[in-house]
Enzyme design. Structure first.
Site, short mmCIF file in Angstrom:
data_model
loop_
_atom_site.label_atom_id
_atom_site.label_comp_id
_atom_site.label_asym_id
_atom_site.label_seq_id
_atom_site.Cartn_x
_atom_site.Cartn_y
_atom_site.Cartn_z
N ASN A 204 -9.03 0.04 -4.66
CA ASN A 204 -10.13 0.48 -3.80
C ASN A 204 -9.87 -0.01 -2.38
OD1 ASN A 204 -12.33 2.00 -3.16
ND2 ASN A 204 -13.79 0.36 -3.53
N THR B 108 -5.08 1.99 -1.31
CA THR B 108 -4.50 3.01 -2.16
C THR B 108 -3.06 3.35 -1.76
OG1 THR B 108 -6.71 3.83 -2.27
CG2 THR B 108 -4.98 5.31 -3.04
N ARG C 206 -7.92 5.63 -14.55
CA ARG C 206 -9.05 5.13 -13.78
C ARG C 206 -9.65 3.93 -14.50
NH1 ARG C 206 -10.91 4.62 -8.82
NH2 ARG C 206 -13.02 5.38 -8.46
N THR D 173 -4.73 2.51 -6.82
CA THR D 173 -5.52 1.78 -5.82
C THR D 173 -6.26 0.60 -6.41
OG1 THR D 173 -7.21 2.05 -4.10
CG2 THR D 173 -7.61 3.19 -6.16
N GLY E 94 -7.06 7.00 1.14
CA GLY E 94 -8.03 7.32 2.19
C GLY E 94 -9.46 7.46 1.69
N SER F 60 -11.88 9.89 -5.57
CA SER F 60 -11.41 11.01 -4.75
C SER F 60 -9.92 11.24 -4.95
CB SER F 60 -11.69 10.72 -3.28
OG SER F 60 -13.07 10.61 -3.07
O1 DON Z 1 -10.85 6.25 -6.10
C1 DON Z 1 -11.28 6.37 -4.95
O2 DON Z 1 -11.76 7.40 -4.54
C2 DON Z 1 -11.19 5.16 -4.02
N1 DON Z 1 -11.26 3.96 -4.80
C3 DON Z 1 -9.90 5.25 -3.22
C4 DON Z 1 -9.78 4.12 -2.22
C5 DON Z 1 -8.77 4.36 -1.16
O3 DON Z 1 -8.14 5.39 -1.09
C6 DON Z 1 -8.60 3.26 -0.16
N2 DON Z 1 -7.48 3.54 0.69
N3 DON Z 1 -7.37 3.74 1.81
#
Ligand code: DON
Length: 474
Positions: free
Chosen positions: A304, A284, A14, A302, A377, A356
């Site tokens: 984001n 993502t 992360r 991802t 997502g 998430s």
């Molecule tokens: O880490 C997270 O929860 C978000 N940055 C994830 C973003 C994401 O899944 C966008 N895709 N559709």
């Protein structure tokens, strides 16, 4: 998240907040969140983690040298590949954000017509540096100089010190049994704790008897989602910086207490749950792989938003993330995924934003590897994975059916169920009669999954959905 040779490990890569970041950095003079600064500016970029994480995984567990595993990606970048309709459409959808940055504009716009070849020579050169030097080729040297130069010119915060200080971590996966199957998933700041809470709350419900996508099954699922997201919003953050009561939140006593809050007949509105919480005291990509030796890996990564903040590093051929929007910019104020989070997830130097993402492995009761799954997502990742697992393990669908079946999502705020196309009209009516708001939502998640078959071999399932951007207006 991966298992091979009998050991399971999670690689936490992360992103982190730069050293100069602060809890109030996205607030405007009026005290409100400046959404554009939080998602489209260089301030929205957290210190990138993917290069360190993937290099760490390769160094510790790879069977092939880094240069060899990166060669196909370098070839695709240098020689190009024909643009698919999906990629063309997604670049067109992101065009307003990409247009605002001259470097992104020259790399990706106008959106290529499907079938034309997209070559990325600068990206190939950046990848070659990493292939030759490992993560040092990204966090130091010309790539780092270009990234920090762009930050200095454009008002971003990331320094050479931030890049040099970045470390990916090997951590122990969270583990809980569901109906006799060990489930291993990503610990905080990832989304696996919320996923395990959901499985724990729902385990005693006889969802097989009430049936897939019936109101009688969807009601307790949506209520459980709201309860688990209440804990997430109030209590979860980077465990390296805030105390996260992981054991308490997964304890049978806590899960029983949450389950007892579910009124079997009626939706409990979000404000009623929120009040109770106060008295308690808080694009993502996912891929799943199985190999012939019993290795199983689930990887979610991802920027984001699709194409991150739309800003590219000059001369280096890659885009920057806007993960800083996953932090709480202002307690109670919604981020791009509609999450209203608390101070545990406030911005602080070096801290990882709550995620998430919840790559997950499931084992057979005798311990043999069985399933790898996960999803993009945003906030809907956790509930997507929940439903893939319930569909496969409780409703007995095969993996393709489990991944394809219509899904719902609820996250306490906004106080409604989002339902994909395909929810039956009578389920919807019954849920509304129980007090749920139900909104037909665009496709949620893309849970590419793999199953190791009992008789040997494995079966992969590609989610038929197109990955979607943020649920809520950027
Ligand atoms: O880490 C997270 O929860 C978000 N940055 C994830 C973003 C994401 O899944 C966008 N895709 N559709």
């Amino acid at each position: 998240l991966a298992i091979g040779g009998g050991t399971a490990v999670a690689v936490n890569f992360r992103e982190t907040a730069p050293a100069a970041a602060s809890a109030t950095m996205f607030l405007g003079p009026d005290g409100q969140v400046d959404r554009s600064r939080a998602t489209r500016s260089l301030l929205s970029t957290a210190v990138p983690g993917s290069v360190a994480g993937l290099a760490l995984a390769q160094r510790c567990y790879g069977r092939l040298p880094l240069a060899q595993v990166m060669a196909p990606a370098i070839r695709l970048a240098a020689q190009g590949f024909p643009v698919s309709r999906e990629l063309g459409d997604s670049l067109a959808a992101a065009a307003p954000r990409l247009q605002a940055d001259p470097v992104s504009r020259s790399l990706f716009l106008p959106p290529p017509v499907p079938g034309t070849v997209l070559r990325q020579g600068e990206l190939a050169a950046s990848l070659r540096r990493i292939a030759a030097e490992g993560e040092r080729g990204f966090y130091t040297g010309p790539v780092a100089d270009a990234l920090v130069g762009a930050m200095e010119r454009g008002g971003g915060l990331i320094t050479h010190g931030d890049l040099r200080a970045y470390r990916a971590q090997l951590v122990r996966p969270l583990r809980r049994e569901f109906r006799g199957h060990p489930v291993l998933t990503m610990p905080p700041p990832g989304g696996g704790l919320t996923l395990l809470q959901l499985l724990g709350i729902l385990e005693p419900f006889d969802l097989a008897a009430t049936g897939l996508n019936s109101a009688a099954s969807l009601h307790p699922m949506a209520e459980a989602m709201n309860l688990a997201y209440r804990d997430r919003n109030a209590l979860l953050g980077d465990p390296d910086q805030v105390p996260v009561p992981v054991e308490r939140l997964l304890s049978p006593a806590h899960l029983d207490r949450l389950r007892r809050r579910i009124d079997p007949q009626r939706h409990t509105p979000a404000p009623a749950l929120e009040a109770a919480a106060a008295t308690e005291g808080t694009n993502t990509t996912h891929l799943s792989v199985a190999d012939r030796q019993g290795g199983l890996a689930a990887l979610t990564t991802t920027l984001n938003f699709p194409y991150g903040n739309g800003i590219s590093v000059p001369g280096m051929g890659f885009l920057l993330n806007n993960e800083m929007d996953d932090f709480t910019a202002l307690p109670g104020s919604a981020n791009a995924f509609g999450l209203r989070q608390g101070t545990a997830n406030a911005i602080a130097p070096g801290k990882r934003p709550l995620s998430s993402m919840a790559p997950t492995l499931v084992f057979r009761p005798d311990g043999r590897p069985w399933l790898a799954t996960g999803s993009p997502g945003g906030s809907r990742i956790i509930t997507t994975i929940l439903q893939v697992l319930l569909n496969r393990m409780v409703h007995g669908l095969n993996l393709a059916g489990a991944v394809a079946a219509p899904r719902i999502h609820s996250q306490l705020w906004p106080d409604r169920i989002d339902a994909e196309e395909g929810l039956s009209p009578d389920s919807r009516r019954l849920l509304e009669a129980m007090g749920h708001g139900v909104r037909q939502a665009p496709a949620m998640g893309a849970a590419n999954s793999v199953e190791v078959l009992a008789g040997g071999g494995s079966l992969g399932t590609v989610d038929p959905r197109r990955a979607e951007g943020p649920a809520v207006a950027e």
